[in-house]
Motif scaffolding. Structure first.
Motif, PDB file in Angstrom:
ATOM      1  N   PHE A 186      48.873  34.577  37.746  1.00 15.27           N
ATOM      2  CA  PHE A 186      49.696  35.772  37.624  1.00 15.27           C
ATOM      3  C   PHE A 186      49.324  36.718  38.760  1.00 15.27           C
ATOM      4  N   VAL A 187      50.305  37.122  39.554  1.00 19.60           N
ATOM      5  CA  VAL A 187      50.066  38.063  40.649  1.00 19.60           C
ATOM      6  C   VAL A 187      50.309  39.468  40.099  1.00 19.60           C
ATOM      7  N   LEU A 188      49.244  40.256  40.004  1.00 14.78           N
ATOM      8  CA  LEU A 188      49.318  41.573  39.374  1.00 14.78           C
ATOM      9  C   LEU A 188      49.632  42.690  40.361  1.00 14.78           C
ATOM     10  N   ARG A 189      49.112  42.581  41.571  1.00 11.77           N
ATOM     11  CA  ARG A 189      49.379  43.590  42.597  1.00 11.77           C
ATOM     12  C   ARG A 189      49.391  42.935  43.964  1.00 11.77           C
ATOM     13  N   VAL A 190      50.166  43.529  44.873  1.00  9.31           N
ATOM     14  CA  VAL A 190      50.230  43.055  46.255  1.00  9.31           C
ATOM     15  C   VAL A 190      50.201  44.271  47.181  1.00  9.31           C
ATOM     16  N   ASN A 191      49.301  44.265  48.153  1.00 11.54           N
ATOM     17  CA  ASN A 191      49.244  45.311  49.182  1.00 11.54           C
ATOM     18  C   ASN A 191      49.166  46.703  48.578  1.00 11.54           C
ATOM     19  N   ASP A 192      48.311  46.869  47.582  1.00  9.84           N
ATOM     20  CA  ASP A 192      48.156  48.152  46.904  1.00  9.84           C
ATOM     21  C   ASP A 192      47.230  49.043  47.731  1.00  9.84           C
ATOM     22  N   ASN A 193      47.754  50.196  48.138  1.00 10.80           N
ATOM     23  CA  ASN A 193      46.979  51.147  48.925  1.00 10.80           C
ATOM     24  C   ASN A 193      46.771  52.454  48.173  1.00 10.80           C
ATOM     25  N   GLY A 194      47.031  52.444  46.871  1.00 10.44           N
ATOM     26  CA  GLY A 194      47.022  53.668  46.087  1.00 10.44           C
ATOM     27  C   GLY A 194      45.670  54.072  45.558  1.00 10.44           C
ATOM     28  N   GLY A 195      45.677  54.667  44.360  1.00 10.56           N
ATOM     29  CA  GLY A 195      44.471  55.249  43.792  1.00 10.56           C
ATOM     30  C   GLY A 195      43.689  54.298  42.918  1.00 10.56           C
ATOM     31  N   SER A 196      43.415  54.713  41.688  1.00 13.10           N
ATOM     32  CA  SER A 196      42.547  53.970  40.782  1.00 13.10           C
ATOM     33  C   SER A 196      43.075  52.569  40.499  1.00 13.10           C
ATOM     34  N   LEU A 197      42.143  51.628  40.379  1.00 11.15           N
ATOM     35  CA  LEU A 197      42.486  50.243  40.057  1.00 11.15           C
ATOM     36  C   LEU A 197      42.031  49.869  38.651  1.00 11.15           C
ATOM     37  N   PHE A 207      55.293  32.871  54.000  1.00 10.03           N
ATOM     38  CA  PHE A 207      54.192  33.821  53.839  1.00 10.03           C
ATOM     39  C   PHE A 207      54.294  35.023  54.767  1.00 10.03           C
ATOM     40  N   GLN A 208      55.109  34.924  55.838  1.00  6.33           N
ATOM     41  CA  GLN A 208      55.274  36.076  56.717  1.00  6.33           C
ATOM     42  C   GLN A 208      56.085  37.191  56.057  1.00  6.33           C
ATOM     43  N   ARG A 209      56.664  36.917  54.891  1.00  6.20           N
ATOM     44  CA  ARG A 209      57.391  37.947  54.155  1.00  6.20           C
ATOM     45  C   ARG A 209      56.438  38.876  53.397  1.00  6.20           C
ATOM     46  N   ILE A 210      55.174  38.479  53.295  1.00  7.96           N
ATOM     47  CA  ILE A 210      54.174  39.256  52.557  1.00  7.96           C
ATOM     48  C   ILE A 210      53.442  40.182  53.528  1.00  7.96           C
ATOM     49  N   VAL A 211      53.225  41.421  53.114  1.00  9.12           N
ATOM     50  CA  VAL A 211      52.504  42.401  53.939  1.00  9.12           C
ATOM     51  C   VAL A 211      51.158  42.698  53.289  1.00  9.12           C
ATOM     52  N   VAL A 212      50.090  42.649  54.081  1.00  6.15           N
ATOM     53  CA  VAL A 212      48.746  42.957  53.600  1.00  6.15           C
ATOM     54  C   VAL A 212      48.086  43.885  54.613  1.00  6.15           C
ATOM     55  N   ASP A 213      48.021  45.168  54.284  1.00  5.24           N
ATOM     56  CA  ASP A 213      47.474  46.173  55.191  1.00  5.24           C
ATOM     57  C   ASP A 213      45.950  46.221  55.138  1.00  5.24           C
ATOM     58  N   PRO A 214      45.311  46.795  56.170  1.00  6.08           N
ATOM     59  CA  PRO A 214      43.861  46.998  56.115  1.00  6.08           C
ATOM     60  C   PRO A 214      43.463  47.813  54.886  1.00  6.08           C
ATOM     61  N   ALA A 215      42.409  47.371  54.212  1.00  9.63           N
ATOM     62  CA  ALA A 215      41.845  48.020  53.020  1.00  9.63           C
ATOM     63  C   ALA A 215      42.758  47.947  51.801  1.00  9.63           C
ATOM     64  N   SER A 216      43.841  47.178  51.883  1.00  7.86           N
ATOM     65  CA  SER A 216      44.718  47.039  50.719  1.00  7.86           C
ATOM     66  C   SER A 216      44.131  46.051  49.724  1.00  7.86           C
ATOM     67  N   VAL A 217      44.630  46.162  48.498  1.00 10.13           N
ATOM     68  CA  VAL A 217      44.171  45.309  47.409  1.00 10.13           C
ATOM     69  C   VAL A 217      45.346  44.521  46.855  1.00 10.13           C
ATOM     70  N   SER A 218      45.131  43.237  46.659  1.00 10.89           N
ATOM     71  CA  SER A 218      46.077  42.380  45.942  1.00 10.89           C
ATOM     72  C   SER A 218      45.288  41.715  44.816  1.00 10.89           C
ATOM     73  N   VAL A 219      45.927  41.469  43.693  1.00  9.53           N
ATOM     74  CA  VAL A 219      45.195  40.996  42.517  1.00  9.53           C
ATOM     75  C   VAL A 219      45.877  39.772  41.916  1.00  9.53           C
ATOM     76  N   ILE A 220      45.073  38.754  41.638  1.00 10.02           N
ATOM     77  CA  ILE A 220      45.569  37.530  41.001  1.00 10.02           C
ATOM     78  C   ILE A 220      44.708  37.219  39.783  1.00 10.02           C
ATOM     79  N   ARG A 221      45.356  36.882  38.685  1.00  3.46           N
ATOM     80  CA  ARG A 221      44.643  36.382  37.517  1.00  3.46           C
ATOM     81  C   ARG A 221      45.040  34.925  37.320  1.00  3.46           C
ATOM     82  N   TYR A 222      44.077  34.031  37.473  1.00  3.34           N
ATOM     83  CA  TYR A 222      44.339  32.599  37.308  1.00  3.34           C
ATOM     84  C   TYR A 222      44.200  32.222  35.833  1.00  3.34           C
TER      85      TYR A 222
END
Length: 238
Positions: free
Chosen positions: A194-205, A173-188
């Motif tokens: 399904f992991v849709l996004r990881v450490n997303d710091n961009g625009g519209s979701l 798990f130390q290979r994964i980066v999760v920044d402050p205010a970042s978004v990661s998305v999972i659909r169970y």
């Protein structure tokens, strides 16, 4: 099942201080973190958020406050999404912690790491994943399979949840980066996440919202099974 947005709290007064804040009370957002929280409202425009589930730590509550006010949503506080209990490490400087023998265990074999006077990372993963799956099942039952909800938590907690969803051992798990205010998305789904996004710091979701359900499933095909199937050749997007 529904879709969960794993939101790490915005930048706090402790981030960048060189001190492991952990569960130290009253650690809130700094100016950057407050701006990130306000920006979240714009990023989530077009995403129908059913519920907000948050860690009891102040910085998480503050991160979702602007969105909660804009959407008229209540905050469900979930203790199992709280920060790691670092025990005797809490409040200590990182430059001194790196000299501890346990530091190398945390880096190379985190599943065996137990913080003195605190909890183990494996225990943290167990309670966090259990919380996410329980809330996901509840929200699906209450709002439907296409509901989207937010869980606001902490870096290591979100990394542990993502590792589980990716089928990785906690030791990776130390290979994964999760920044402050970042978004990661999972659909169970019934058979796999399904992991849709990881450490997303961009625009519209807006693109993470699943398409509306079809009125009827095709003959001979169960809707639930179809939602659990991976697209052969790769997703073509929405």
């Amino acid at each position: 099942m529904s879709t969960v947005i794993l939101l790490r709290h915005g930048k706090s007064t402790a981030n960048g201080s060189g001190v492991l804040a952990g569960r130290t009370p009253k650690v809130g957002l700094d100016d950057t973190g407050r701006a990130q929280a306000e920006k979240l409202v714009e990023r989530l425009a077009g995403v129908p958020v059913a519920e907000l589930v948050v860690s009891p730590m102040l910085r998480c509550k503050q991160t979702v406050t602007p969105l909660a006010a804009e959407r008229g949503l209540a905050k469900t506080v979930e203790a199992r999404l709280s920060e790691v209990d670092y025990g005797e490490w809490t409040g200590r400087e990182l430059k001194t912690l790196v000299k501890e023998p346990l530091w190398r265990v945390v880096q190379g074999h985190p599943s065996a790491a137990v913080f003195p006077g605190g909890e183990g990372l494996a225990s943290m993963q167990s309670r966090a994943v259990a919380a996410i799956r329980a809330h996901d099942a509840r929200i699906t039952a209450e709002h439907g399979d296409h509901a989207v909800w937010i869980a606001c938590s902490h870096g290591d907690v979100i990394k542990a949840i993502l590792a589980d969803a990716l089928g990785q051992h906690l030791d990776a798990f130390q290979r994964i980066v999760v920044d402050p205010a970042s978004v990661s998305v999972i659909r169970y789904t019934e058979t796999r996440p399904f992991v849709l996004r990881v450490n997303d710091n961009g625009g519209s979701l807006a693109g993470i919202a699943p398409p509306p359900p079809k009125a009827k499933a095709k003959r001979g095909r169960k809707t639930k099974a179809g939602e659990s199937d991976a697209v052969v050749g790769g997703s073509t997007g929405h």
